[in-house]
Design an enzyme around this catalytic site. Structure first.
Site, short mmCIF file in Angstrom:
data_model
loop_
_atom_site.label_atom_id
_atom_site.label_comp_id
_atom_site.label_asym_id
_atom_site.label_seq_id
_atom_site.Cartn_x
_atom_site.Cartn_y
_atom_site.Cartn_z
N CYS A 114 45.26 9.21 -6.12
CA CYS A 114 45.35 9.85 -7.24
C CYS A 114 46.69 10.19 -8.08
O CYS A 114 46.55 10.34 -9.45
CB CYS A 114 44.18 10.61 -7.18
SG CYS A 114 42.85 10.14 -6.65
N HIS A 249 44.25 13.60 -14.46
CA HIS A 249 43.52 12.74 -13.32
C HIS A 249 41.82 12.83 -13.47
O HIS A 249 40.99 14.54 -13.30
CB HIS A 249 43.85 12.62 -12.22
CG HIS A 249 43.13 12.35 -11.18
ND1 HIS A 249 42.68 10.65 -11.07
CD2 HIS A 249 42.08 12.43 -9.14
CE1 HIS A 249 41.72 10.47 -10.16
NE2 HIS A 249 42.14 11.63 -9.76
N ASN A 279 36.07 7.94 -10.68
CA ASN A 279 37.63 8.10 -10.66
C ASN A 279 38.12 6.79 -10.14
O ASN A 279 38.00 6.31 -9.19
CB ASN A 279 37.42 9.19 -9.08
CG ASN A 279 38.54 9.51 -8.72
OD1 ASN A 279 39.91 9.07 -9.07
ND2 ASN A 279 38.94 10.75 -7.47
O1 UT7 Z 1 40.44 11.99 -6.86
C1 UT7 Z 1 40.86 12.87 -5.46
C2 UT7 Z 1 40.62 14.46 -6.05
N1 UT7 Z 1 39.65 14.47 -5.52
C3 UT7 Z 1 39.01 14.96 -6.01
O2 UT7 Z 1 39.14 16.06 -6.80
C4 UT7 Z 1 37.48 15.48 -5.55
C5 UT7 Z 1 36.89 16.68 -5.88
N2 UT7 Z 1 35.70 17.37 -5.47
C6 UT7 Z 1 34.53 17.38 -6.03
O3 UT7 Z 1 34.85 16.20 -6.62
C7 UT7 Z 1 33.44 17.19 -5.28
O4 UT7 Z 1 33.68 18.52 -4.22
C8 UT7 Z 1 32.37 16.77 -4.76
C9 UT7 Z 1 31.89 15.99 -5.85
C10 UT7 Z 1 32.63 15.47 -4.09
C11 UT7 Z 1 31.12 17.02 -4.30
O5 UT7 Z 1 30.14 18.27 -4.93
P1 UT7 Z 1 29.87 19.62 -4.07
O6 UT7 Z 1 29.42 20.49 -5.65
O7 UT7 Z 1 31.30 19.99 -3.89
O8 UT7 Z 1 29.10 19.01 -3.70
P2 UT7 Z 1 28.89 19.10 -2.06
O9 UT7 Z 1 30.10 18.49 -1.13
O10 UT7 Z 1 28.66 20.57 -1.69
O11 UT7 Z 1 27.43 19.03 -1.82
C12 UT7 Z 1 25.99 19.87 -2.17
C13 UT7 Z 1 24.91 18.68 -1.39
C14 UT7 Z 1 25.11 18.98 0.07
O12 UT7 Z 1 23.92 18.79 0.24
P3 UT7 Z 1 23.60 20.16 1.48
O13 UT7 Z 1 24.42 20.33 2.42
O14 UT7 Z 1 23.32 21.70 0.37
O15 UT7 Z 1 22.18 19.66 1.62
C15 UT7 Z 1 25.25 17.30 -0.13
O16 UT7 Z 1 24.74 16.02 0.61
O17 UT7 Z 1 24.80 17.84 -2.12
C16 UT7 Z 1 24.92 17.00 -1.09
N3 UT7 Z 1 25.06 15.47 -1.28
C17 UT7 Z 1 25.06 14.89 -2.48
N4 UT7 Z 1 23.41 14.48 -2.75
C18 UT7 Z 1 22.89 13.58 -3.57
C19 UT7 Z 1 26.49 15.34 -1.43
N5 UT7 Z 1 27.01 14.02 -1.94
C20 UT7 Z 1 25.48 13.78 -2.30
C21 UT7 Z 1 24.66 12.66 -3.53
N6 UT7 Z 1 24.12 12.62 -3.98
N7 UT7 Z 1 25.50 11.86 -3.32
#
Ligand code: UT7
Length: 322
Positions: A114, A249, A279
């Site tokens: 990225c 980014h 992204n």
């Molecule tokens: O380009 C390189 C740099 N990359 C980044 O900067 C990405 C950085 N990270 C992020 O943008 C975020 O951490 C994410 C968008 C990837 C995830 O968001 P989050 O608020 O950190 O969510 P999480 O991983 O803590 O997941 C929360 C919940 C989980 O369920 P439980 O365990 O709370 O029951 C996940 O299983 O959301 C669930 N979940 C989803 N639900 C519906 C994860 N992905 C999805 C989805 N749809 N697509």
């Protein structure tokens, strides 16, 4: 006289097929509501048959060359930032060179995921300032859809395909006030396992799929982006109040908001395209830059900061005066 790299033109290209969150929710256990709330993404473009990293890159490059008022033969350097090249080798940059009909120039790829575009711009700027190049085509292009695990909802909803390009040209002036004023890059390879592809020619002999521990990447992103931005502004001897446009980014709208808050930058000065492109890795910064130039937001004379962070980890920022 001070020799600097001036931004002469920008361009971008997207695959034909747009895919909404609702369409994804038909095949993956997710929802429009979750994706919008957690990431700000509403849409992404997915490459179809015949659309590749190099073909998108060449389309973006043609636009940038026209915008610069040049022809392809004026280009003496092509640097293409990508983590998804058409082939392991030769470099996708050489495919772009052939597609543009350039007989001879320097052409190579840069792999910094990225942050790839920031790495590529920094190398091009060094080569221009040293006299090794005069007119550089710098491209970020990706087809991440081809390395996504479409069964993994925690990653497959986040990425899209596309390309963005800029043409940089050498200019000598007495005051050196225009062009790339400062750039700063970083890498910390200890974080390999937080964002990586689980395959490669020297290990599995497969292309592999993207794997990410999103929350941990998120935390590092906000800290590293805010810190490298402060660092590059200090090198340029400028204050963050002087920034007209931040082109970050585009990974997650919440990262953009948190970084702007940390830097006390008004959200009105941040270019956001993550809603429409998702992204696009190395393509995201030049894609967003091209959008904001074409819709008239970024104008001659503006002070613009580009920044990115990604797998490696790698991160960097660059300040330029248009
Ligand atoms: O380009 C390189 C740099 N990359 C980044 O900067 C990405 C950085 N990270 C992020 O943008 C975020 O951490 C994410 C968008 C990837 C995830 O968001 P989050 O608020 O950190 O969510 P999480 O991983 O803590 O997941 C929360 C919940 C989980 O369920 P439980 O365990 O709370 O029951 C996940 O299983 O959301 C669930 N979940 C989803 N639900 C519906 C994860 N992905 C999805 C989805 N749809 N697509």
């Amino acid at each position: 006289m001070i020799r600097r790299s001036i931004l002469l033109g920008t361009g971008s290209a997207l695959p034909v097929r747009a895919v909404s969150n609702a369409e994804l929710a038909q095949t993956v256990d997710t929802s429009d509501e979750w994706i919008v709330e957690r990431t700000g993404i509403r849409n992404r473009y997915i490459a179809g048959e015949g659309e590749t990293t190099a073909s998108l890159a060449a389309d973006a490059a043609r636009q940038a060359i026209v915008a610069a008022g040049l022809t392809a033969q004026d280009i003496d350097l092509i640097i293409l930032a990508t983590a998804t090249p058409d082939q392991t080798f030769p470099a996708a940059a050489t495919k772009v060179q052939a597609a543009l009909g350039i007989d001879d120039c320097v052409a190579f790829d840069v792999a910094a995921v990225c942050s790839g575009f920031l790495y590529a711009v920094t190398v091009a700027d060094s080569m221009i300032r040293s006299g090794a190049a005069n007119r550089a085509l710098v491209i970020g292009a990706e087809t991440f859809s081809r390395i996504l695990d479409w069964q993994d909802r925690t990653t497959c909803v986040l990425f899209g395909d596309g390309a963005g390009a800029v043409v940089l040209g050498a200019e000598e002036s007495a005051d050196g006030k225009r062009g790339i004023l400062a750039a700063k890059l970083h890498a910390d390879g200890r974080h390999n396992q937080l964002l990586y592809v689980d395959g490669g020619p020297s290990t599995t002999q497969t292309v592999g799929k993207l794997r990410m521990r999103g929350q941990e990447v998120f935390r590092h992103a906000v800290v590293n982006l805010a810190s490298v931005l402060r660092e590059v502004m200090a090198i340029a001897n400028l204050s963050t109040d002087e920034i007209d446009w931040l082109v970050p980014h585009q990974a997650n709208a919440r990262i953009l908001d948190a970084t702007a808050r940390k830097l006390k930058l008004s959200p009105d000065r941040v270019v956001v395209t993550v809603d429409r492109h998702a992204n696009t890795s190395a393509a995201s910064v030049p894609l967003a830059l091209d959008y904001a130039v074409r819709d008239g937001r970024i104008k001659p004379g503006d002070l613009v900061v580009l920044e990115a962070m990604g797998g490696g980890f790698t991160w960097g920022a660059c300040v330029l005066r248009l």
